[in-house]
Write an enzyme that holds these catalytic residues in place. Structure first.
Site, short mmCIF file in Angstrom:
data_model
loop_
_atom_site.label_atom_id
_atom_site.label_comp_id
_atom_site.label_asym_id
_atom_site.label_seq_id
_atom_site.Cartn_x
_atom_site.Cartn_y
_atom_site.Cartn_z
N HIS A 43 74.96 7.39 -8.39
CA HIS A 43 76.37 7.13 -8.68
C HIS A 43 77.01 8.13 -9.64
O HIS A 43 78.23 8.30 -9.63
CB HIS A 43 76.51 5.72 -9.26
CG HIS A 43 77.92 5.23 -9.36
ND1 HIS A 43 78.78 5.17 -8.28
CD2 HIS A 43 78.63 4.78 -10.42
CE1 HIS A 43 79.95 4.70 -8.68
NE2 HIS A 43 79.89 4.46 -9.97
N ASP A 77 74.24 6.50 -3.23
CA ASP A 77 74.96 5.78 -4.28
C ASP A 77 74.75 4.28 -4.09
O ASP A 77 75.21 3.70 -3.10
CB ASP A 77 76.45 6.12 -4.21
CG ASP A 77 77.23 5.61 -5.41
OD1 ASP A 77 76.84 4.58 -5.98
OD2 ASP A 77 78.24 6.24 -5.76
N SER A 134 84.36 6.33 -9.94
CA SER A 134 84.09 4.89 -9.89
C SER A 134 85.38 4.11 -10.16
O SER A 134 86.35 4.26 -9.41
CB SER A 134 82.98 4.53 -10.87
OG SER A 134 82.48 3.24 -10.62
#
Length: 355
Positions: A332, A294, A209
């Site tokens: 995610h 995601d 991320s």
């Protein structure tokens, strides 16, 4: 006649009584509104002044509010063994003056017995044992004790790799205030710290991320210094469009203080280079991981970044994108659970040794 006058007097007294009560109620209502307005004004003044006064008068209190273990998953980050990471040591490194970083180093699983009771010196020397070393740069929320980050450390350890997991400045029990360039400074420091101790072992940077932004910026800067990383992995990477969706990346840091509702986070004088711009420059072997379901960083971002990476010179065999079907439900942060991931990681490490 007498009764009528008495009744009239009683009625008059009753009417006057009611009128008096109504006036008293109105007075009390006006008084309560005035008190409410005064207190509201006072509270607003306190909230406005607090962020300017409290940090100067009570720095220890502010430090406790931000870095208290009670706020951060209710764990003592200095004791990784409490989370079943009993072949892991906690340490604190200083990336620059006034900044202390909390770091966990988990050794390969086959060193589990040997690691019991060992000190920091033993762990540092173990980095040079020839096993690949992964520097894991985590996402924008929580700290190194988050379950999926522990899952990544355990996965890497089970494959015979070292896992070095850092909390950037402002995260976990690390001091300082998070900024994009500050996180990159922390990452560069940790990379050089590991590289000095790892000798000829592979050193691979794995960003997740917002950690992908840190990873790609770190990789480009190392490349410019003539000391490129052996490999880079980016998981759940994002494009610049993410800022339009979620706004500034470190808003959570300021929300820990109620009074910061009235104070905007400071703006950085210079933003970090975007993932797309970095990938166009990178020459380092790159593995991209992304779940198709995601929601935080949509898979279309991975496709866009893959195209950017493939536009770089000599990228055909150097860049690989692995997607995970949305029906698996990884979202995610769940890719570490995929049974195929160990094989994907082994293949990537092998490609680096053959490179």
């Amino acid at each position: 006649m007498m009764r009528r006058r008495v009744d009239g007097a009683a009625a008059s007294d009753s009417t006057e009584g009611k009128s008096g009560k109504d006036k008293a109620v109105k007075v009390r209502a006006r008084s309560s509104w005035r008190v409410w307005i005064k207190w509201t004004f006072l509270v607003l003044c306190v909230l406005y002044a607090a962020p300017r006064i409290i940090p100067r008068l009570f720095p220890a209190f502010v430090q406790h509010m931000v870095y208290s273990h009670a706020i951060l998953w209710f764990v003592d980050l200095s004791r990784p063994a409490d989370l079943a990471l009993n072949h892991t040591i906690n340490m604190y490194l200083s990336s620059e003056e006034g900044i202390t970083l909390g770091v966990w180093h988990t050794v390969p699983e086959h060193k589990w017995k040997e690691a019991q009771g060992k000190d920091l010196e033993w762990y540092e020397k173990s980095l040079g044992d020839g096993s690949p070393v992964f520097i894991y740069l985590h996402a924008n929320m929580h700290n190194r004790a988050a379950p999926h980050r522990i899952g990544v450390a355990n996965l890497l350890s089970s494959l015979g790799y070292h896992a070095v997991v850092m909390d950037y400045r402002g995260f976990g029990d690390s001091t300082g205030e998070p900024t994009e360039n500050g996180l990159i400074t922390d990452s560069l420091y940790l990379y050089h710290w590991v590289k000095v101790r790892s000798k000829d072992s592979l050193v691979i940077i794995w960003g997740h991320s917002i950690g992908t932004l840190v990873a790609t910026n770190t990789a480009v800067k190392l490349q410019e210094q003539g000391n490129p990383a052996d490999g880079v992995m980016i998981e759940g990477a994002f494009t610049d469009a993410i800022n339009e969706k979620y706004g500034p990346p470190f808003t959570w840091f300021y929300l820990k203080f109620p009074w910061y509702f009235f104070s905007a986070p400071p703006k950085e004088s210079k933003r970090a280079e975007s993932n797309a711009d970095n990938l166009k420059k990178m020459k380092t072997p790159l593995l991209m991981l992304h779940a198709e379901d995601d929601k935080g960083t949509p898979f279309t971002m991975a496709q866009e970044l893959y195209s950017a990476a493939r536009s770089a010179p000599n990228s055909k065999d150097r860049v690989k994108l692995v997607s995970f079907d949305g029906s698996l439900g990884y979202g995610h942060s769940g890719l570490y659970r995929d049974p195929a991931l160990p094989g994907i990681l082994r293949e990537f490490v092998k490609s680096l040794t053959d490179h």
